[in-house]
Enzyme design. Structure first.
Site, mmCIF file in Angstrom:
data_model
loop_
_atom_site.group_PDB
_atom_site.id
_atom_site.type_symbol
_atom_site.label_atom_id
_atom_site.label_comp_id
_atom_site.label_asym_id
_atom_site.label_seq_id
_atom_site.Cartn_x
_atom_site.Cartn_y
_atom_site.Cartn_z
ATOM 1 N N GLU A 1 59.504 108.069 93.264
ATOM 2 C CA GLU A 1 60.106 107.521 92.044
ATOM 3 C C GLU A 1 59.070 106.602 91.388
ATOM 4 O O GLU A 1 59.157 105.391 91.433
ATOM 5 C CB GLU A 1 61.381 106.733 92.367
ATOM 6 C CG GLU A 1 62.169 106.328 91.133
ATOM 7 C CD GLU A 1 62.316 104.823 90.963
ATOM 8 O OE1 GLU A 1 63.008 104.410 90.028
ATOM 9 O OE2 GLU A 1 61.737 104.059 91.750
ATOM 10 N N ASP B 1 61.848 104.704 96.609
ATOM 11 C CA ASP B 1 62.008 103.817 95.454
ATOM 12 C C ASP B 1 60.710 103.040 95.200
ATOM 13 O O ASP B 1 60.154 102.419 96.101
ATOM 14 C CB ASP B 1 63.157 102.838 95.738
ATOM 15 C CG ASP B 1 63.561 102.037 94.521
ATOM 16 O OD1 ASP B 1 64.069 102.640 93.568
ATOM 17 O OD2 ASP B 1 63.349 100.798 94.537
#
Length: 683
Positions: free
Chosen positions: A432, A403
């Site tokens: 990401e 993330d």
């Protein structure tokens, strides 16, 4: 002669060796090596079984011949373990050489190029010209014999005997013509090429790296699962047992990676409520990205989901069905994460003594605090994060979706990914990184196996064609960045899907699954979940902030479409590749037409998609018959893979109509029609 020393003072050069130490050029120039990322600073990427094709410009002064080889070895092997492959001069006018090698192992390799003067090849060329011109070659034969004698001195015992036999044939030759035939024969050439004089060989200045990942780094279908929302009760968390119960249905749709949102304990301080409310109401679970509480941190499992043993059982059941498990890792903490108590120096505190929580003004994330990667504690923090990754690898996780890696230092990611992959080369990392192109690309260069991309916001034909051309067809990114196309994520519900409904969901999924070779689908997509927060690209009632229960077979779902799409992908090797994408002509700007061919040319696929989710469109498609080796009057067989319809077509142009409600996409498999020559006898 004189040479300007670095200090600007004249320095007398006495010997050639001294002179060589003051120049940067080499006697043989090796330049413009491809692939090479940022001067060899970063590795290119391939997958197990791929061929690495290397080209370079290799040349020297004059007309003498040179030879060049591609040298490849595992990174872990010593310098005596090189595999050497001859390079071919493919463009003499531009001095371009080429070689390729198959990379069979999931490991890190290094490669470079070596070149040397080749007096034997020069001799072969020159004597051949003189013989052709009818000139006397007695002296040339003597020179050639001298080259043979020197090569015999370099040979091993077995080939030394072969050289002796060759020399006997030369000495027995009756005349110059017979000697020339022996020396220009296959036996002599094979021996001489095995034992060249490489005493003055030149090596390329750099050892270049190639990371060979498992094939699933390039070809896979991901299903993104919120593990606490897989049950039947909207008021409580589901468990890993509920998740296990869902696996057969996910596999039946054709997915081979099941990707879990964070599974860790969720912070209780500053917990967010439904729809990102600043304060949670009693019983609301908070965001899974607010990691850590008195129940544990990044190496723990949320007790509502089960235990670590339950998670390991989930991983085992997924593997039994042929699926790998990807785990979401977010390097951030809730305010009550154990690290804050045990290692306060890892975090930043404000002048009033409060911990600094995450912000992206004007957005505030009161339930999240970021770690500070810099300072005297850096080594301790980095090693702890490495331990977290290793812990989950030990639990059977082979893929990590990271993330927001673009908000953490690039050197950390380069270090930790290499640390993990050196021990576990099978592990895949997905970045990401919805961020600036420079940072997105850099994260791919330093080691991330895959990356999210801007595909999520490329909706129309000119946007898609330009973006994919730059990304995987022409740009250097094709050497190191593998795009993983997700139409939505838990954070992003694009306007196209908000407005376009069911047809838009089929359109975007077809594009994701066929433009890239690896793609993903967030759970609920198959149910056309597309209610937004008004005025935002966010889901209303997002399961990031609440439990959710679904009817996984609700009316209007596109499960059959998803299943067929994944079946088509699995059955057609052309769709397993990324860089073989090519765009072709379509008369309607609302219709995009593109193709992929397997590298052995045994599987030829064309895809046509209506990009308008509201209206049917007809278009004339132009097939690249010349590229396919099909004449303008030749027949070729076409099978439409969704419907199974078969056609026999002639000519390059063909008309299709695509109704977004019924058939927003068509996928054609083309087979060359074989003809039989009946003029040849058949008895």
């Amino acid at each position: 002669m004189a040479y300007d020393a670095p200090q600007g003072q004249q320095q007398r050069i006495v010997t050639p060796q001294e002179f060589a130490g003051h120049v940067r050029s080499r006697s043989i120039v090796i330049q413009n090596v491809r692939p090479e990322i940022d001067g060899g600073r970063y590795a290119v990427k391939r997958e197990v079984g791929d061929a690495l094709e290397v080209t370079a410009e290799v040349f020297k002064e004059g007309h003498g011949r040179i030879s060049a080889i591609l040298k490849v070895r595992r990174f872990s092997d010593g310098s005596d373990a090189w595999q050497e492959l001859p390079m071919e001069l493919i463009n003499p006018g531009l001095d371009t050489w080429r070689a390729s090698v198959v990379l069979p192992e999931n490991t890190r390799y290094v490669y470079t190029i070596e070149a040397w003067d080749d007096p034997w090849a020069t001799w072969q060329h020159d004597i051949g010209k003189k013989i052709e011109a009818g000139q006397d070659v007695g002296l040339e034969l003597t020179e050639g014999r001298a080259l043979v004698d020197k090569a015999r001195g370099r040979a091993d015992a077995a080939d030394a005997q072969a050289f002796d036999l060759l020399i006997q044939r030369l000495e027995a030759a009756a005349d110059a013509e017979e000697k020339a035939a022996v020396m220009l024969g296959r036996q002599a050439d094979d021996l001489m090429r095995r034992w060249p004089d490489r005493s003055r060989a030149v090596c390329y200045d750099r050892l270049l790296e190639v990371m060979v990942d498992p094939v699933r780094a390039r070809f896979a279908a991901w299903y993104e699962m919120a593990p606490r929302s897989q049950g039947s009760d909207p008021d409580k968390s589901s468990t890993f047992d509920d998740c296990i119960a869902r696996l057969p249905a996910i596999r039946a749709m054709g997915f081979d990676v099941v990707y879990l949102l964070p599974i860790h304990p969720i912070g209780k301080l500053n917990r967010k409520g439904r729809n990102n409310a600043v304060t949670a109401q009693p019983g609301e679970p908070g965001s899974p990205y607010a990691i850590g509480s008195d129940e544990g941190g990044h190496d723990a499992v949320h007790p509502e989901l089960g235990t670590e043993a339950d998670f390991r059982r989930f991983v085992a059941e997924a593997k039994k069905l042929g699926m790998e498990v990807a785990l979401d890792i977010a390097v951030q903490c809730a305010p009550d994460h154990p690290w804050i108590k045990d290692h306060p120096e890892w975090f930043e505190f404000r002048p009033d003594g409060t911990i600094r929580y995450a912000e992206n003004p004007p957005k505030k994330y009161q339930d999240i605090v970021n770690v500070n990667f810099y300072g005297d504690h850096q080594r301790e923090l980095w090693e702890e994060l490495r331990r977290v990754f290793r812990h989950w690898v030990d639990c059977g996780v082979t893929i990590f979706r990271v993330d927001n890696p673009h908000t953490k230092p690039v050197p950390f990611w380069e270090w930790v990914i290499r640390e993990i992959k050196d021990d576990h080369p099978e592990v895949v990392f997905l970045s990401e990184a919805f961020t600036r192109p420079t940072m997105l690309n850099m994260l791919a260069k330093i080691g991330f196996s895959q990356s999210y991309t801007y595909f999520t916001w490329r909706n129309f034909r000119h946007e898609l064609e330009q973006y994919l051309t730059d990304l995987v067809i022409e740009g250097e990114t094709r050497e190191y960045l593998r795009p993983n196309f997700f139409p939505t994520t838990p954070d992003i519900l694009p306007e196209y899907l908000q407005r376009g409904g069911r047809p838009a969901h089929m359109i975007r999924l077809a594009l994701a699954a066929t433009l890239s070779s690896v793609y993903g689908m967030y759970n609920g997509y198959e149910l056309i979940e597309n209610e937004p927060v008004p005025g935002k690209e966010e889901f209303l009632n997002s399961e990031k902030y609440q439990y959710k229960a679904r009817d996984w077979t609700a009316p209007g779902n596109i499960i059959d479409f998803v299943t067929e799409l994944n079946r088509i992908r699995a059955e057609n090797p052309a769709l397993h590749e990324l860089t073989n994408l090519r765009f072709h002509g379509s008369s309607d700007q609302n219709v995009i037409f593109y193709g992929k061919r397997s590298f052995d040319d045994g599987n030829i696929i064309f895809v046509v998609v209506n990009l308008d989710p509201f209206e049917p469109h007809s278009s004339t498609l132009t097939f690249p018959l010349e590229e396919l080796g099909i004449g303008p009057d030749d027949a070729f067989a076409v099978e439409e893979l969704f419907s199974g319809t078969r056609r026999l077509w002639h000519g390059a142009e063909h008309d299709v109509t695509l109704d977004p409600e019924a058939n927003p996409a068509m996928i054609f498999r083309v087979t060359r029609w074989k003809t039989v020559d009946y003029h040849s006898p058949c008895y």
